[in-house]
Every structure is written in C-alpha cells, then in structure tokens.
Design a protein around this motif. Structure first.
Motif, PDB file in Angstrom:
ATOM      1  N   PHE A   1      23.035  31.041 -32.089  1.00  0.00           N
ATOM      2  CA  PHE A   1      21.949  31.938 -32.492  1.00  0.00           C
ATOM      3  C   PHE A   1      20.570  31.300 -32.329  1.00  0.00           C
ATOM      4  N   THR A   2      20.499  29.984 -32.408  1.00  0.00           N
ATOM      5  CA  THR A   2      19.232  29.311 -32.137  1.00  0.00           C
ATOM      6  C   THR A   2      18.876  29.465 -30.663  1.00  0.00           C
ATOM      7  N   TYR A   3      19.869  29.340 -29.793  1.00  0.00           N
ATOM      8  CA  TYR A   3      19.636  29.554 -28.360  1.00  0.00           C
ATOM      9  C   TYR A   3      19.109  30.966 -28.117  1.00  0.00           C
ATOM     10  N   LEU A   4      19.788  31.956 -28.672  1.00  0.00           N
ATOM     11  CA  LEU A   4      19.377  33.348 -28.489  1.00  0.00           C
ATOM     12  C   LEU A   4      17.954  33.565 -29.004  1.00  0.00           C
ATOM     13  N   THR A   5      17.667  33.034 -30.162  1.00  0.00           N
ATOM     14  CA  THR A   5      16.359  33.209 -30.783  1.00  0.00           C
ATOM     15  C   THR A   5      15.262  32.548 -29.948  1.00  0.00           C
ATOM     16  N   LYS A   6      15.535  31.354 -29.439  1.00  0.00           N
ATOM     17  CA  LYS A   6      14.555  30.678 -28.584  1.00  0.00           C
ATOM     18  C   LYS A   6      14.297  31.487 -27.313  1.00  0.00           C
ATOM     19  N   GLU A   7      15.332  32.085 -26.764  1.00  0.00           N
ATOM     20  CA  GLU A   7      15.184  32.906 -25.565  1.00  0.00           C
ATOM     21  C   GLU A   7      14.329  34.146 -25.856  1.00  0.00           C
ATOM     22  N   VAL A   8      14.588  34.798 -26.980  1.00  0.00           N
ATOM     23  CA  VAL A   8      13.814  35.986 -27.370  1.00  0.00           C
ATOM     24  C   VAL A   8      12.342  35.617 -27.505  1.00  0.00           C
ATOM     25  N   TYR A   9      12.077  34.448 -28.087  1.00  0.00           N
ATOM     26  CA  TYR A   9      10.696  34.028 -28.293  1.00  0.00           C
ATOM     27  C   TYR A   9      10.049  33.549 -26.995  1.00  0.00           C
ATOM     28  N   SER A  10      10.702  32.649 -26.289  1.00  0.00           N
ATOM     29  CA  SER A  10      10.084  32.051 -25.101  1.00  0.00           C
ATOM     30  C   SER A  10       9.862  33.060 -23.981  1.00  0.00           C
ATOM     31  N   LYS A  11      10.669  34.100 -23.939  1.00  0.00           N
ATOM     32  CA  LYS A  11      10.511  35.111 -22.886  1.00  0.00           C
ATOM     33  C   LYS A  11       9.666  36.299 -23.331  1.00  0.00           C
ATOM     34  N   GLY A  12       9.169  36.245 -24.562  1.00  0.00           N
ATOM     35  CA  GLY A  12       8.273  37.293 -25.041  1.00  0.00           C
ATOM     36  C   GLY A  12       8.961  38.603 -25.391  1.00  0.00           C
ATOM     37  N   ILE A  13      10.282  38.609 -25.451  1.00  0.00           N
ATOM     38  CA  ILE A  13      11.032  39.839 -25.723  1.00  0.00           C
ATOM     39  C   ILE A  13      10.660  40.389 -27.107  1.00  0.00           C
ATOM     40  N   TYR A  14      10.361  39.514 -28.035  1.00  0.00           N
ATOM     41  CA  TYR A  14       9.993  39.935 -29.379  1.00  0.00           C
ATOM     42  C   TYR A  14       8.768  40.847 -29.386  1.00  0.00           C
ATOM     43  N   ARG A  15       7.931  40.777 -28.379  1.00  0.00           N
ATOM     44  CA  ARG A  15       6.717  41.601 -28.325  1.00  0.00           C
ATOM     45  C   ARG A  15       7.042  43.102 -28.340  1.00  0.00           C
ATOM     46  N   ILE A  16       8.220  43.446 -27.859  1.00  0.00           N
ATOM     47  CA  ILE A  16       8.632  44.846 -27.821  1.00  0.00           C
ATOM     48  C   ILE A  16       8.827  45.381 -29.242  1.00  0.00           C
ATOM     49  N   LEU A  17       8.955  44.505 -30.224  1.00  0.00           N
ATOM     50  CA  LEU A  17       9.087  44.926 -31.615  1.00  0.00           C
ATOM     51  C   LEU A  17       7.759  45.379 -32.209  1.00  0.00           C
ATOM     52  N   ASP A  18       6.656  44.977 -31.587  1.00  0.00           N
ATOM     53  CA  ASP A  18       5.324  45.292 -32.083  1.00  0.00           C
ATOM     54  C   ASP A  18       5.000  46.771 -31.859  1.00  0.00           C
ATOM     55  N   GLU A  19       4.568  47.440 -32.909  1.00  0.00           N
ATOM     56  CA  GLU A  19       4.274  48.881 -32.822  1.00  0.00           C
ATOM     57  C   GLU A  19       3.182  49.194 -31.810  1.00  0.00           C
ATOM     58  N   LYS A  20       2.184  48.313 -31.697  1.00  0.00           N
ATOM     59  CA  LYS A  20       1.107  48.533 -30.732  1.00  0.00           C
ATOM     60  C   LYS A  20       1.659  48.495 -29.300  1.00  0.00           C
ATOM     61  N   GLN A  21       2.519  47.511 -29.030  1.00  0.00           N
ATOM     62  CA  GLN A  21       3.126  47.404 -27.703  1.00  0.00           C
ATOM     63  C   GLN A  21       4.015  48.620 -27.421  1.00  0.00           C
TER      64      GLN A  21
END
Length: 195
Positions: free
Chosen positions: A95-115
C-alpha cells in the motif's frame, strides 16, 4: 490535408501523450497545463493532438484510467510476494507503493473538486464519474483481496485509505509526507489484519 498515421504511429503517439500528460499532472493542476505544452513535450503538431483527444481534460481522464492498468500488475506481483511471517510489513509495502504512485504521478489531483469541475465542463459529468468510479473501485478491489467478510469493515478501511489520499491535496503543508503516509498505512494494515 491531415497527416495519415499508421496504427503503430497512432499507438506511439497516444502513449507519448499519456506519458507527457502524466508528467505534467505530477507537477501541476489541470488548469495550468495547456495543449500547447503537451504537444511541445510530445513533439507533435497541435492538430495531431485533436485526432486523439477533443480536449486536454479527456486526455487527463485517460491518464487516470491508464494508471490503474499500469499499477495493477505491479500491485498483484507485490501481493503474490507477501511474506506470511511478516504480513504487516509486506502489506504496508504494497500500500505504500500504491500510495507513492498515486502521489508521484499526480493522480490524487483528480480528487480535487476544482480539478473535477474543470474536467466536467469539458467531458461531462458521466464520463468524469465513470473514471472516478473506476479508480475508486480499484482501491476497493485491493482491500477485497483480504477476505474481509464484514462489508462495513471493508467500507471503513477503504474510507480511511481515501482520507489519506485526500490529504495529498495539501501535501505541501505536511513536513514529511512519505513518512507520515507510511505510518498511517501501517496503522491501517494493523487494523486490517487484527494484530
């Protein structure tokens, strides 16, 4: 007259656009990335971009879908390597690997309401929700590997993980995001395996 590309060239251009969009997303939000920047980085004419995508927002949704496909194999490989004697450490690694991938690739930005509003304006609510659901289902599926019988528990673990991902929206304010994330993941895994 528009240039005609072979199937292999089309595949290569699509991969290149996905790579460049993912790199751009890792560094900034969708609103500040332009089609001109993407085509310059991919070294293709601007008109070629529109042979593949109607908008940059459509491309970024493909980046999110592609993330699942790319990471799935690695995650499954990590799950197969689980050390039964060190299950908490092994699952924390996954899960640390998955989380680092979500962060380093910017995938988390899709969670932002503005985006999401930016994307929704260009591609529509249904397409946005479909891609979000695809990503969220992937995370739920990963928790499902652990045979959690209680649906409420599964939802709880999933929600706690999503809370961690939402915190990335303010990751620049967290002093040691990687260490903090790993600690939260380890606590979640301890709960998950009941140790």
């Amino acid at each position: 007259m528009p240039k005609i590309y072979s199937e292999k060239e089309k595949e290569n251009i699509r991969e290149l656009l996905l790579e460049e969009a993912q790199i751009a997303l890792a560094h900034s939000g969708i609103e500040s990335i332009t089609v001109d920047q993407l085509v310059e980085a991919a070294a293709i004419p601007k008109g070629t971009f529109y042979l593949f995508y109607q908008s940059k927002e459509e491309l970024f949704l493909d980046v999110v879908s592609n993330f699942k496909k790319e990471s799935e194999g690695k995650i499954l490989a990590l799950l197969e390597e689980l050390d039964e004697n060190h299950i908490v450490t092994s699952l924390t690694k996954v899960f640390t690997y998955l989380t680092k991938e979500v962060y380093s690739k910017g995938i988390y930005r899709i969670l932002d309401e503005k985006q999401q509003a930016i994307i929704r304006k260009k591609v529509g609510k249904e397409k946005l929700l479909s891609v979000r659901e695809e990503l969220f289902s992937y995370f739920k599926e990963l928790f499902g590997y652990f045979a959690i019988d209680d649906k409420e528990d599964l939802e709880g673990f999933y929600s706690a993980y999503m809370l961690l991902l939402y915190s990335f929206l303010h990751g620049d304010k967290i002093e040691d995001l990687e260490a903090s994330s790993k600690l939260i993941i380890r606590g979640l895994i301890l709960q998950l395996v009941g140790e």
